[in-house]
Design a protein around this motif. Structure first.
Motif, mmCIF file in Angstrom:
data_model
loop_
_atom_site.group_PDB
_atom_site.id
_atom_site.type_symbol
_atom_site.label_atom_id
_atom_site.label_comp_id
_atom_site.label_asym_id
_atom_site.label_seq_id
_atom_site.Cartn_x
_atom_site.Cartn_y
_atom_site.Cartn_z
ATOM 1 N N GLN A 114 -7.614 1.279 4.656
ATOM 2 C CA GLN A 114 -8.404 1.343 3.434
ATOM 3 C C GLN A 114 -8.929 2.751 3.180
ATOM 4 O OE1 GLN A 114 -11.515 -1.620 2.750
ATOM 5 N NE2 GLN A 114 -12.902 0.000 2.067
ATOM 6 N N HIS A 166 -14.083 -0.837 -2.456
ATOM 7 C CA HIS A 166 -12.654 -0.594 -2.240
ATOM 8 C C HIS A 166 -12.144 0.635 -2.983
ATOM 9 C CE1 HIS A 166 -12.497 -4.492 -0.271
ATOM 10 N NE2 HIS A 166 -13.106 -5.023 -1.320
ATOM 11 N N GLY A 226 -16.327 3.220 -1.211
ATOM 12 C CA GLY A 226 -15.252 2.560 -0.467
ATOM 13 C C GLY A 226 -14.947 3.283 0.840
ATOM 14 N N GLY A 242 -15.506 1.744 4.518
ATOM 15 C CA GLY A 242 -14.399 1.705 5.471
ATOM 16 C C GLY A 242 -14.737 2.394 6.780
ATOM 17 N N SER A 245 -6.079 5.119 2.290
ATOM 18 C CA SER A 245 -5.528 4.812 0.967
ATOM 19 C C SER A 245 -6.415 5.378 -0.135
ATOM 20 C CB SER A 245 -5.398 3.296 0.806
ATOM 21 O OG SER A 245 -4.496 2.774 1.745
ATOM 22 N N THR A 296 0.830 -1.205 0.000
ATOM 23 C CA THR A 296 0.000 0.000 0.000
ATOM 24 C C THR A 296 0.860 1.249 0.000
ATOM 25 O OG1 THR A 296 -1.743 -1.171 1.218
ATOM 26 C CG2 THR A 296 -1.820 1.237 1.225
ATOM 27 N N GLN A 308 -9.198 -1.272 8.342
ATOM 28 C CA GLN A 308 -10.251 -0.378 7.867
ATOM 29 C C GLN A 308 -9.741 1.061 7.731
ATOM 30 O OE1 GLN A 308 -13.182 -1.708 6.829
ATOM 31 N NE2 GLN A 308 -12.141 -3.619 7.366
#
Length: 291
Positions: free
Chosen positions: A282, A222, A227, A231, A285, A151, A279
């Motif tokens: 995510q 995602h 997303g 999350g 990101s 990531t 979470q």
């Protein structure tokens, strides 16, 4: 100790009671021989209603062997330390670059599966096994190290530090809210969290199935706004389970559960914190990649 984790809940299994005449400690709000003010669903250690004043909690320990908060802190620090150590080592020794990306992802998936199997074995055991719990932590750390490295390398540089800080912030916020009694952990709270977790996990399974059968991005959980929303819901769900974990620890200490149950507390807290970290990672990101 009963688990309040989103995936595993086996800690409420009946264990050996204390010897006759063993002292029983009752938290504030408990009545003699009965359950405390909080509901029994969220307190597996309280004696059943109508039990005599000498009836100990279901898992009451004998004098000198009862769980303490220090026991929980030490075991949790050991388990989380194992996760962090193996995560750092996997980051350093399994670099996610063009030459090694396939091998690294393969190791990460294998480690995740092994961690899942070990956690299942522990979840269905009647007693805690430190070797299983630490083994779970080690393989979970390998998975987290590779995922975090990938990531940070390919999606959002520096996001891992932000995710760690975010996890600490969420955990501290839940702890403060719990200690200040802003969160009331009772039967209604536990039921709502369990229902929400079931729905969340079903959506995750559906997303994986759609992805596996060629739907590309699955259900879209995602990336983009959906997303981020998914999350954030996952973070809130993890925070709710963390409050349930704190309640289980508090009840275990108050009712004198056996000291070995500190390992189960560490197991549950570690699983919840790993969930929150993933979470948060995510969400950050997606936000960093879209900026």
């Amino acid at each position: 100790m009963k688990s309040s984790n989103p995936v595993f809940s086996r800690w409420g299994a009946t264990r050996d009671a204390a010897p006759a005449g063993a002292p029983t400690r009752h938290p504030v709000g408990a009545t003699a021989g009965g359950r405390p003010a909080d509901d029994y669903l969220t307190n597996p250690y309280a004696p059943a209603a109508g039990a005599g004043p000498d009836a100990g909690a279901r898992t009451a320990g004998t004098a000198g062997t009862a769980i303490t908060m220090d026991d929980v802190v030490v075991r949790t620090a050991t388990t989380l330390g194992t996760v962090v150590l193996t995560a750092v080592l996997s980051w350093l020794l399994l670099p996610v670059d063009e030459a090694n990306i396939g091998r690294s992802y393969g190791i990460a998936v294998g480690a995740a599966l092994i961690a899942f199997v070990l956690s299942l074995v522990q979840a269905f055991r009647r007693a805690p096994a430190p070797a299983l719990i630490l083994g779970y932590a080690a393989f979970e750390g390998v998975f987290l190290g590779v995922i975090s490295s990938a990531t940070s390398t390919y999606i959002a540089p520096g996001v891992v530090v932000q995710a760690v800080l975010g996890t600490f912030a969420v955990s501290a916020g839940v702890l403060i809210a719990y200690r200040m009694r802003w969160i009331r952990v009772d039967r209604r709270f536990a039921g709502f969290v369990a229902a929400a977790a079931t729905g969340f996990l079903l959506l995750l399974v559906a997303d994986l199935l759609f992805s596996a059968f060629g739907a590309g991005n699955g259900l879209g959980f995602h990336s983009g706004g959906l997303g981020v929303l998914f999350g954030v819901i996952g973070i809130l769900l993890g925070a709710a389970f963390l409050a349930l974990d704190f309640k289980q620890v508090e009840d275990a200490v108050a009712y004198g559960a056996p000291r070995e149950e500190a390992w189960l507390a560490a197991f549950g807290l570690t699983m919840t914190l790993v969930w929150i970290y993933l979470q948060v990672l995510q969400v950050l990101s997606i936000l960093n990649s879209d900026s």
